[in-house]
Design a protein around this motif. Structure first.
Motif, PDB file in Angstrom:
ATOM      1  N   SER A  93     -30.118 -19.453  15.231  1.00 33.46           N
ATOM      2  CA  SER A  93     -29.422 -18.967  16.413  1.00 33.46           C
ATOM      3  C   SER A  93     -29.165 -17.482  16.235  1.00 33.46           C
ATOM      4  O   SER A  93     -28.837 -17.033  15.136  1.00 33.46           O
ATOM      5  CB  SER A  93     -28.098 -19.696  16.570  1.00 33.46           C
ATOM      6  OG  SER A  93     -27.333 -19.165  17.620  1.00 33.46           O
ATOM      7  N   ASN A 100     -24.128 -13.906  22.538  1.00 32.80           N
ATOM      8  CA  ASN A 100     -24.779 -15.142  22.137  1.00 32.80           C
ATOM      9  C   ASN A 100     -25.854 -15.538  23.148  1.00 32.80           C
ATOM     10  O   ASN A 100     -25.610 -15.568  24.350  1.00 32.80           O
ATOM     11  CB  ASN A 100     -23.706 -16.217  22.039  1.00 32.80           C
ATOM     12  CG  ASN A 100     -24.229 -17.514  21.441  1.00 32.80           C
ATOM     13  OD1 ASN A 100     -25.421 -17.676  21.221  1.00 32.80           O
ATOM     14  ND2 ASN A 100     -23.338 -18.448  21.196  1.00 32.80           N
ATOM     15  N   THR A 101     -27.055 -15.850  22.657  1.00 32.57           N
ATOM     16  CA  THR A 101     -28.125 -16.265  23.571  1.00 32.57           C
ATOM     17  C   THR A 101     -28.011 -17.737  23.937  1.00 32.57           C
ATOM     18  O   THR A 101     -28.647 -18.175  24.885  1.00 32.57           O
ATOM     19  CB  THR A 101     -29.499 -16.039  22.932  1.00 32.57           C
ATOM     20  OG1 THR A 101     -29.638 -16.926  21.818  1.00 32.57           O
ATOM     21  CG2 THR A 101     -29.666 -14.605  22.476  1.00 32.57           C
ATOM     22  N   GLY A 102     -27.238 -18.497  23.145  1.00 32.26           N
ATOM     23  CA  GLY A 102     -27.122 -19.929  23.385  1.00 32.26           C
ATOM     24  C   GLY A 102     -28.322 -20.720  22.896  1.00 32.26           C
ATOM     25  O   GLY A 102     -28.270 -21.932  22.810  1.00 32.26           O
ATOM     26  N   LYS A 103     -29.378 -20.032  22.568  1.00 33.09           N
ATOM     27  CA  LYS A 103     -30.640 -20.700  22.274  1.00 33.09           C
ATOM     28  C   LYS A 103     -30.768 -20.989  20.790  1.00 33.09           C
ATOM     29  O   LYS A 103     -30.526 -20.114  19.959  1.00 33.09           O
ATOM     30  CB  LYS A 103     -31.770 -19.773  22.733  1.00 33.09           C
ATOM     31  CG  LYS A 103     -33.153 -20.222  22.368  1.00 33.09           C
ATOM     32  CD  LYS A 103     -34.205 -19.414  23.123  1.00 33.09           C
ATOM     33  CE  LYS A 103     -34.305 -17.987  22.704  1.00 33.09           C
ATOM     34  NZ  LYS A 103     -35.454 -17.323  23.352  1.00 33.09           N
ATOM     35  N   LEU A 104     -31.132 -22.210  20.461  1.00 32.63           N
ATOM     36  CA  LEU A 104     -31.541 -22.539  19.101  1.00 32.63           C
ATOM     37  C   LEU A 104     -33.059 -22.546  19.079  1.00 32.63           C
ATOM     38  O   LEU A 104     -33.711 -23.088  19.975  1.00 32.63           O
ATOM     39  CB  LEU A 104     -31.024 -23.920  18.677  1.00 32.63           C
ATOM     40  CG  LEU A 104     -29.520 -24.066  18.485  1.00 32.63           C
ATOM     41  CD1 LEU A 104     -29.178 -25.487  18.037  1.00 32.63           C
ATOM     42  CD2 LEU A 104     -28.993 -23.056  17.467  1.00 32.63           C
TER      43      LEU A 104
ATOM     44  N   TYR B  33     -26.879 -27.530  27.090  1.00 32.66           N
ATOM     45  CA  TYR B  33     -28.201 -26.967  26.849  1.00 32.66           C
ATOM     46  C   TYR B  33     -29.254 -28.035  27.121  1.00 32.66           C
ATOM     47  O   TYR B  33     -29.026 -29.218  26.867  1.00 32.66           O
ATOM     48  CB  TYR B  33     -28.336 -26.520  25.389  1.00 32.66           C
ATOM     49  CG  TYR B  33     -27.177 -25.679  24.879  1.00 32.66           C
ATOM     50  CD1 TYR B  33     -26.003 -26.294  24.457  1.00 32.66           C
ATOM     51  CD2 TYR B  33     -27.255 -24.292  24.824  1.00 32.66           C
ATOM     52  CE1 TYR B  33     -24.939 -25.541  23.992  1.00 32.66           C
ATOM     53  CE2 TYR B  33     -26.191 -23.532  24.355  1.00 32.66           C
ATOM     54  CZ  TYR B  33     -25.030 -24.170  23.941  1.00 32.66           C
ATOM     55  OH  TYR B  33     -23.967 -23.426  23.484  1.00 32.66           O
ATOM     56  N   TYR B  35     -33.396 -28.970  26.281  1.00 32.71           N
ATOM     57  CA  TYR B  35     -34.569 -28.682  25.475  1.00 32.71           C
ATOM     58  C   TYR B  35     -35.673 -29.654  25.866  1.00 32.71           C
ATOM     59  O   TYR B  35     -35.420 -30.788  26.292  1.00 32.71           O
ATOM     60  CB  TYR B  35     -34.270 -28.858  23.982  1.00 32.71           C
ATOM     61  CG  TYR B  35     -33.356 -27.820  23.394  1.00 32.71           C
ATOM     62  CD1 TYR B  35     -31.973 -27.940  23.523  1.00 32.71           C
ATOM     63  CD2 TYR B  35     -33.871 -26.718  22.720  1.00 32.71           C
ATOM     64  CE1 TYR B  35     -31.121 -26.979  22.987  1.00 32.71           C
ATOM     65  CE2 TYR B  35     -33.024 -25.756  22.175  1.00 32.71           C
ATOM     66  CZ  TYR B  35     -31.659 -25.897  22.310  1.00 32.71           C
ATOM     67  OH  TYR B  35     -30.819 -24.949  21.780  1.00 32.71           O
ATOM     68  N   PHE B  45     -36.395 -24.508  23.854  1.00 28.51           N
ATOM     69  CA  PHE B  45     -35.210 -24.246  24.657  1.00 28.51           C
ATOM     70  C   PHE B  45     -35.579 -24.057  26.118  1.00 28.51           C
ATOM     71  O   PHE B  45     -36.495 -23.284  26.453  1.00 28.51           O
ATOM     72  CB  PHE B  45     -34.513 -22.987  24.128  1.00 28.51           C
ATOM     73  CG  PHE B  45     -33.405 -22.470  25.002  1.00 28.51           C
ATOM     74  CD1 PHE B  45     -33.601 -21.352  25.793  1.00 28.51           C
ATOM     75  CD2 PHE B  45     -32.167 -23.088  25.019  1.00 28.51           C
ATOM     76  CE1 PHE B  45     -32.595 -20.856  26.593  1.00 28.51           C
ATOM     77  CE2 PHE B  45     -31.151 -22.595  25.824  1.00 28.51           C
ATOM     78  CZ  PHE B  45     -31.360 -21.480  26.612  1.00 28.51           C
ATOM     79  N   TRP B  48     -29.436 -22.989  29.439  1.00 30.76           N
ATOM     80  CA  TRP B  48     -28.066 -23.041  28.927  1.00 30.76           C
ATOM     81  C   TRP B  48     -27.124 -22.841  30.102  1.00 30.76           C
ATOM     82  O   TRP B  48     -27.260 -21.873  30.836  1.00 30.76           O
ATOM     83  CB  TRP B  48     -27.850 -21.962  27.870  1.00 30.76           C
ATOM     84  CG  TRP B  48     -26.419 -21.759  27.438  1.00 30.76           C
ATOM     85  CD1 TRP B  48     -25.422 -22.679  27.447  1.00 30.76           C
ATOM     86  CD2 TRP B  48     -25.843 -20.547  26.940  1.00 30.76           C
ATOM     87  NE1 TRP B  48     -24.256 -22.108  26.981  1.00 30.76           N
ATOM     88  CE2 TRP B  48     -24.472 -20.813  26.654  1.00 30.76           C
ATOM     89  CE3 TRP B  48     -26.336 -19.263  26.690  1.00 30.76           C
ATOM     90  CZ2 TRP B  48     -23.607 -19.847  26.143  1.00 30.76           C
ATOM     91  CZ3 TRP B  48     -25.482 -18.299  26.178  1.00 30.76           C
ATOM     92  CH2 TRP B  48     -24.129 -18.591  25.907  1.00 30.76           C
ATOM     93  N   ASN B  56     -28.662 -18.598  30.254  1.00 31.30           N
ATOM     94  CA  ASN B  56     -29.923 -18.187  29.654  1.00 31.30           C
ATOM     95  C   ASN B  56     -30.959 -19.254  29.969  1.00 31.30           C
ATOM     96  O   ASN B  56     -30.615 -20.433  30.189  1.00 31.30           O
ATOM     97  CB  ASN B  56     -29.779 -18.023  28.128  1.00 31.30           C
ATOM     98  CG  ASN B  56     -30.920 -17.225  27.510  1.00 31.30           C
ATOM     99  OD1 ASN B  56     -31.730 -16.615  28.223  1.00 31.30           O
ATOM    100  ND2 ASN B  56     -30.989 -17.210  26.196  1.00 31.30           N
ATOM    101  N   ASN B 102     -23.052 -21.628  16.654  1.00 29.21           N
ATOM    102  CA  ASN B 102     -23.621 -22.357  17.786  1.00 29.21           C
ATOM    103  C   ASN B 102     -24.062 -23.747  17.376  1.00 29.21           C
ATOM    104  O   ASN B 102     -25.260 -24.054  17.373  1.00 29.21           O
ATOM    105  CB  ASN B 102     -24.797 -21.545  18.349  1.00 29.21           C
ATOM    106  CG  ASN B 102     -25.240 -22.067  19.688  1.00 29.21           C
ATOM    107  OD1 ASN B 102     -24.592 -22.902  20.288  1.00 29.21           O
ATOM    108  ND2 ASN B 102     -26.378 -21.576  20.155  1.00 29.21           N
ATOM    109  N   GLN B 104     -24.779 -27.262  18.136  1.00 28.87           N
ATOM    110  CA  GLN B 104     -25.058 -28.044  19.321  1.00 28.87           C
ATOM    111  C   GLN B 104     -25.248 -29.502  18.932  1.00 28.87           C
ATOM    112  O   GLN B 104     -25.915 -29.810  17.949  1.00 28.87           O
ATOM    113  CB  GLN B 104     -26.302 -27.504  20.030  1.00 28.87           C
ATOM    114  CG  GLN B 104     -26.117 -26.066  20.498  1.00 28.87           C
ATOM    115  CD  GLN B 104     -27.342 -25.505  21.166  1.00 28.87           C
ATOM    116  OE1 GLN B 104     -28.274 -26.218  21.519  1.00 28.87           O
ATOM    117  NE2 GLN B 104     -27.344 -24.187  21.362  1.00 28.87           N
TER     118      GLN B 104
END
Lengths: 116, 115
Positions: A93, A100-104, B33, B35, B45, B48, B56, B102, B104
């Motif tokens: 991340s 924060n991009t929020g993306k994993l 989120y 995916y 991804f 979000w 995003n 983060n 999740q």
């Protein structure tokens, strides 16, 4: 462009021994790393995480090591148990200048088989 | 405490149709989120959402869209379905927004098959 790589598609270990799963990344902006475990037909289960300000984090049988200079992290499972047999994903991340991009970003996964 | 829930478990559609997938986050989580895990590929991804807004999106065409409701549940819509949209769609939720931690937590997924 695979920013997170797990170069070993599979790993087989004997019950009671150590399992070491490896992960490499290319983006130096990543500041938080996670490991997930996934069984077939289920969603990933969060295992353990580590921030870029640490080099080790331990939780029971699971330890994650981070080597920032090498852009490498590893998950150690000691002792390995047959119930640990699953697909393991590492994820990263990161933040951009706007937060924060929020993306994993996930690696492709390593299938671990622990033999009794 | 209940985890992330998703419905339906399986969904079969034909090419050109629309699919709607639903997700309820862990109680207290405000971020959701989405995916996609296509066969032989890793988790990619998609989107979000936090506090009802899209924060995003990943590298997917606009026919992938969604929304988040006031109770923080979320919907993913896929329009004009194509064969390659067949995949496992995973929803995750998290507590922290804006922070670097983060973590999740994922639901069981919806298996979408496009014929």
């Amino acid at each position: 462009d695979q920013q997170v790589k797990q170069n070993s598609p599979s790993l087989s270990v004997q019950e009671g021994r150590i399992s070491i799963l490896n992960c490499d990344y290319t983006n130096s902006m990543f500041d938080y790393f996670l490991w997930y475990k996934k069984y077939p037909a289920e969603g990933p289960t969060f295992l353990i995480s580590i921030s870029s300000i640490k080099d080790k984090n331990e939780d029971g049988r699971f330890t994650v090591f981070l080597n920032k200079s090498a852009k490498h992290l590893s998950l150690h499972i000691v002792p390995s148990q047959p119930g640990d047999s699953a697909v393991y994903f590492c994820a990263a991340s990161g933040s951009t200048g706007s937060g924060n991009t929020g993306k994993l970003i996930f690696g492709q996964g390593t299938t671990l088989q622990v033999k009794p | 405490e209940a985890g992330v829930t998703q419905s339906p478990t399986h969904l079969i559609k034909t090419r050109g149709q629309q699919a709607t997938l639903r997700c309820s986050p862990i109680s207290g989580h405000t971020s959701v989120y989405w995916y996609q895990q296509a066969l032989g590929l890793g988790l990619q991804f998609l989107l979000w959402y936090d506090e009802g807004e899209e924060r995003n999106r990943g590298n997917f065409p606009p026919r992938f869209s969604g929304r988040q409701f006031p109770n923080y549940s979320s919907e993913l819509n896929v329009n004009a379905l194509e064969l390659e949209d067949s995949a496992l769609y995973l929803c995750a939720s998290s507590l922290s927004v804006g922070g670097w931690d983060n973590e999740q937590f994922f639901g069981p997924g919806t298996r979408l098959t496009v014929l």
